[in-house]
Design a protein around this motif. Structure first.
Motif, PDB file in Angstrom:
ATOM      1  N   LEU A 355       0.830  -1.204   0.000  1.00 25.08           N
ATOM      2  CA  LEU A 355       0.000   0.000   0.000  1.00 25.08           C
ATOM      3  C   LEU A 355       0.870   1.263   0.000  1.00 25.08           C
ATOM      4  CD1 LEU A 355      -2.971  -0.979   2.344  1.00 25.08           C
ATOM      5  CD2 LEU A 355      -2.960  -0.794  -0.142  1.00 25.08           C
ATOM      6  N   ASN A 356       1.663   1.395  -1.063  1.00 26.74           N
ATOM      7  CA  ASN A 356       2.533   2.560  -1.245  1.00 26.74           C
ATOM      8  C   ASN A 356       3.388   2.834  -0.004  1.00 26.74           C
ATOM      9  OD1 ASN A 356       0.009   3.061  -3.079  1.00 26.74           O
ATOM     10  ND2 ASN A 356       1.731   4.138  -4.006  1.00 26.74           N
ATOM     11  N   ASP A 357       3.971   1.785   0.504  1.00 23.25           N
ATOM     12  CA  ASP A 357       4.905   1.855   1.645  1.00 23.25           C
ATOM     13  C   ASP A 357       4.238   2.290   2.949  1.00 23.25           C
ATOM     14  OD1 ASP A 357       6.713   1.167  -0.216  1.00 23.25           O
ATOM     15  OD2 ASP A 357       8.041   2.874   0.023  1.00 23.25           O
ATOM     16  N   ARG A 358       2.937   2.231   3.020  1.00 23.95           N
ATOM     17  CA  ARG A 358       2.280   2.533   4.310  1.00 23.95           C
ATOM     18  C   ARG A 358       2.504   1.387   5.280  1.00 23.95           C
ATOM     19  NH1 ARG A 358      -1.820   6.585   5.044  1.00 23.95           N
ATOM     20  NH2 ARG A 358      -1.706   7.920   3.230  1.00 23.95           N
ATOM     21  N   PHE A 384       0.330   5.013  10.289  1.00 20.58           N
ATOM     22  CA  PHE A 384      -1.058   5.361  10.567  1.00 20.58           C
ATOM     23  C   PHE A 384      -1.358   6.761  10.048  1.00 20.58           C
ATOM     24  CE2 PHE A 384      -4.104   6.973  13.822  1.00 20.58           C
ATOM     25  CZ  PHE A 384      -5.174   6.200  13.438  1.00 20.58           C
ATOM     26  N   ARG A 385      -0.429   7.665  10.262  1.00 18.98           N
ATOM     27  CA  ARG A 385      -0.512   9.028   9.751  1.00 18.98           C
ATOM     28  C   ARG A 385       0.867   9.357   9.211  1.00 18.98           C
ATOM     29  NH1 ARG A 385      -5.297   9.239  10.434  1.00 18.98           N
ATOM     30  NH2 ARG A 385      -6.570  10.378  11.927  1.00 18.98           N
TER      31      ARG A 385
END
Lengths: 422, 269
Positions: A355-358, A384-385
């Motif tokens: 997830l795009n490096d999340r 998370f943020r």
């Protein structure tokens, strides 16, 4: 002098962030871990780490890191007796510690850089297991169950890096007798295997004193020369001499001491890209390694060879894999060394971002192939943020009490971390 | 009446002439050559602002200083992150060799205090959580004739019908595997030779990504994309990139792209 340096360091941390050429950042972390076996909360640690980078001119800059830690748990923050007098934490009382982690004044012009201050030397290419990477002392309060391995301790030193005729030269002079930090005597992660107690049976009353080198004996000199070969291979040779950062036990005047005699390390490494993988090989030779021998904390000077090979590559599904094998052997004349003649460790690590490096998922397995002990670790990180990371993970430790990892079998655990950046 | 017919006839002829001219100007190979021959800076630097937005509208921002050279032997890109705090001082270097497969990637992570050589990523891998692939960075808004077969556009897929259109079909399955794209359709700004709207399709022919260039600028005589957006149709994730302080660099030394230098931070130029 040391007080002045510390004061300067603390003052520098409070410089205004608004200065055009400065950057200040802080990270708050809370870490909680419970043992799997009996659900004890073994780690409850809170830390704030502030980093400052200040450009003084086009060529000069200063960089520092200040860390405040508080732990109220079974593992603790580790001993401070292993620190040089000039390098002790600014505040160290009970469960709280304020420490100057790094303070470096750096000059850079073209291919040459000179740095002076508390700094580290991350030499070598093998991950985790230290083959030639033995200049820095490391934190052992969490043994090796940390996100970054090793956790380096900076030392007061001078470093010059330059390029001469295509050869990159890295010179260091370390004037700081700090050695690897040990867990406190009542820590849940205090090593109990006989290879760490000089062959003596472990007892809670076993509390050796620490004897650091002083004066000229505490100096370490080091040189590394590296070069890119025509084939695209990176090659380096290196050498250093100074007090060992790992202890050897001695018995003197009725007291048990942890001593850190001088030793020499000669080594080198090669690193090459081969298609979609990178392969690495590293070797170190210590001609004068001191080890404990059985019976009354005897000592012997032995020849020691450490070698490691590893490779990493991308697998299908964007998994990144690292495989590594290290071999550590001593050549003892009387075969009475407390540690085994050979240690063979295998490491396998898999990690994937999503997830795009999340998010990031990581698995690691480390095994002592001779003893059959080891650990398996896994973790999941979720951003998370923009400035908040949540992490969850665990280590499952297995093997016999006498093993490097097996001695901590009771400490298999699960943990949670929260990290906030300001 | 005669006069009206004459005017209509002239207009009609003009229209035919104009259509013919437009068609010649817009033939796939002509457009491909126009883009391929677009003047590029040999070396440039700029501050990159990334805005990453996921499908739920959550945003993340990143700032980095980029150095880029495009020389006969290789394309080199060094990116030094300066924000947010968790990425600060992280530096990435890629060297894409043009005549052999000795590509290199290096990463400096301050937490490890070590510059690490990485296995080279596939061109289709995404760069640092953005919607930009390593191949996109290397290609620099150009379409290599070794990768693509150029064709007339499928009119139904044209996003900007007022602009000449170029379509590329991957030359082989190997190219699809490497780049992640089977086809593209691009609207070309012929004044700047820049593809300003590109739609990429995945290996199954499904819409994958949309690239929109919203601002171009001449930097040292070469047109450069200053602001552009990449929208991934399949993940719903969007990356907006904006360059500031972009400038051409003359005689930029290859030392700037030495792996060891990543640890020192942003080079003084």
């Amino acid at each position: 002098m040391s007080q002045l340096l510390r004061l300067l360091a603390v003052c520098s941390m409070t410089l205004p962030a608004g200065h055009a050429a400065s950057s200040v950042s802080s990270e708050l972390q809370f870490w909680s871990a419970h043992t799997v076996r009996n659900n004890d909360q073994v780690i409850k640690r809170f830390s704030i780490e502030s980093r400052l980078k200040q450009k003084l001119s086009r060529r000069w800059q200063v960089q520092g890191t200040l860390a405040l830690e508080h732990a109220h748990d079974d593992v603790g923050l580790g001993t401070v007796d292993t620190y040089d007098r000039q390098a002790k934490p600014l505040v160290s009382g009970g469960d709280t510690r304020l420490e100057l982690r790094q303070l470096v004044l750096r000059y850079r012009k073209g291919k040459t850089s000179f740095s002076l201050g508390r700094q580290t030397f991350a030499w070598g290419v093998i991950d985790g297991y230290r083959v030639t990477d033995r200049l820095d002392p490391v934190r052992r309060r969490d043994f090796v169950f940390t996100e970054q391995k090793p956790e380096r301790i900076p030392r007061w030193s001078a470093r010059l890096r330059t390029t001469l005729e295509g050869y990159r030269v890295d010179l260091a002079l370390i004037a700081d007798s700090t050695v690897s930090q040990l867990p406190k005597q009542d820590s849940a992660l205090l090593p109990t295997a006989s290879r760490f107690t000089g062959g003596l049976p472990f007892s809670p009353a076993f509390e050796p004193s620490i004897e650091l080198q002083t004066g000229r004996q505490s100096l370490t000199g080091a040189i590394k020369v590296s070069r890119r070969l025509r084939s695209g291979m990176d090659a380096a040779v290196l050498a250093f001499r100074g007090p060992d950062t790992e202890p050897v036990l001695a018995h003197r005047s009725g007291r048990v001491l942890l001593t850190f005699p001088k030793r020499t390390l000669l080594g080198g490494y090669l690193q090459q890209s081969l298609g979609d993988q990178v392969v690495r090989a590293e070797v170190a030779y210590l001609p004068d390694q001191r080890v404990n021998t059985g019976g009354g904390l005897g000592q012997e000077r032995v020849r020691r060879w450490i070698a490691g090979v590893g490779a990493d590559r991308w697998l299908a599904g964007k998994w990144f894999v690292l495989g590594q094998m290290t071999y550590d052997r001593i050549f003892s004349t009387n075969n009475r060394a407390v540690r085994p003649k050979e240690d063979v460790l295998a490491t396998l690590r898999l990690q994937r971002r999503f997830l795009n490096d999340r998010g990031e998922l990581k698995f690691e397995s480390v095994n002592d192939l001779r003893k059959g002990d080891g650990y398996f670790a896994s973790s999941l990180k979720w951003s998370f943020r923009q400035n908040i990371d949540l992490l969850a993970g665990g280590e499952w430790i297995y093997g016999a009490d006498s093993g490097i990892f097996g001695q901590f079998e009771q400490q298999s655990r699960v943990w949670l971390k929260a990290r906030i950046r300001i | 009446m005669k006069r009206c017919i004459s005017v209509a006839a002239v207009l009609c002829c003009l229209s035919v002439v104009n259509t013919t001219a437009h068609s010649e100007e817009s033939s796939p190979q002509t457009l491909a050559d126009l883009i391929a021959n677009r003047t590029a800076n040999e070396a440039r630097t700029g501050r990159m602002q990334f805005l990453l937005t996921n499908k739920r509208g959550q945003e993340r921002r990143r700032t980095a200083r980029m150095f880029h050279t495009d020389r006969n032997d290789a394309t080199r890109v060094a990116i030094y992150f300066t924000a947010p705090a968790n990425l600060e001082e992280t530096a990435f270097l890629s060297v894409d060799a043009k005549h052999d497969d000795s590509d290199e990637s290096w990463l400096y992570l301050p937490a490890t205090e070590r510059v690490r050589r990485l296995p080279s990523s596939d061109r289709g891998d995404y760069f640092m959580g953005t919607d930009l692939t390593y191949g996109d960075i290397k290609d620099n808004f150009k379409f290599s004739p070794s990768d693509w077969e150029f064709e007339n556009c499928d009119q139904r897929l044209m996003r900007l019908p007022h602009l000449p259109c170029l379509q590329g079909v991957a030359k082989s399955n190997e190219i699809i595997r490497e780049t992640g794209y089977s086809r593209f359709v691009a609207a070309i700004d012929t004044d700047t030779a820049f593809p300003i709207g590109i739609d990429y399709f995945d290996g199954q022919g499904q819409p994958l990504k949309q690239v929109t260039v919203s601002e171009q600028k001449q930097i040292g005589g070469a047109w450069t994309a200053i602001a552009f957006e990449l929208k991934n149709h399949q993940s719903g994730h969007t990356t907006r990139i904006h360059f500031e302080e972009m400038r051409q660099l003359n005689d930029l030394s290859d030392d700037v792209f030495a792996a060891d230098a990543l640890e020192y931070g942003i080079p003084e130029i």
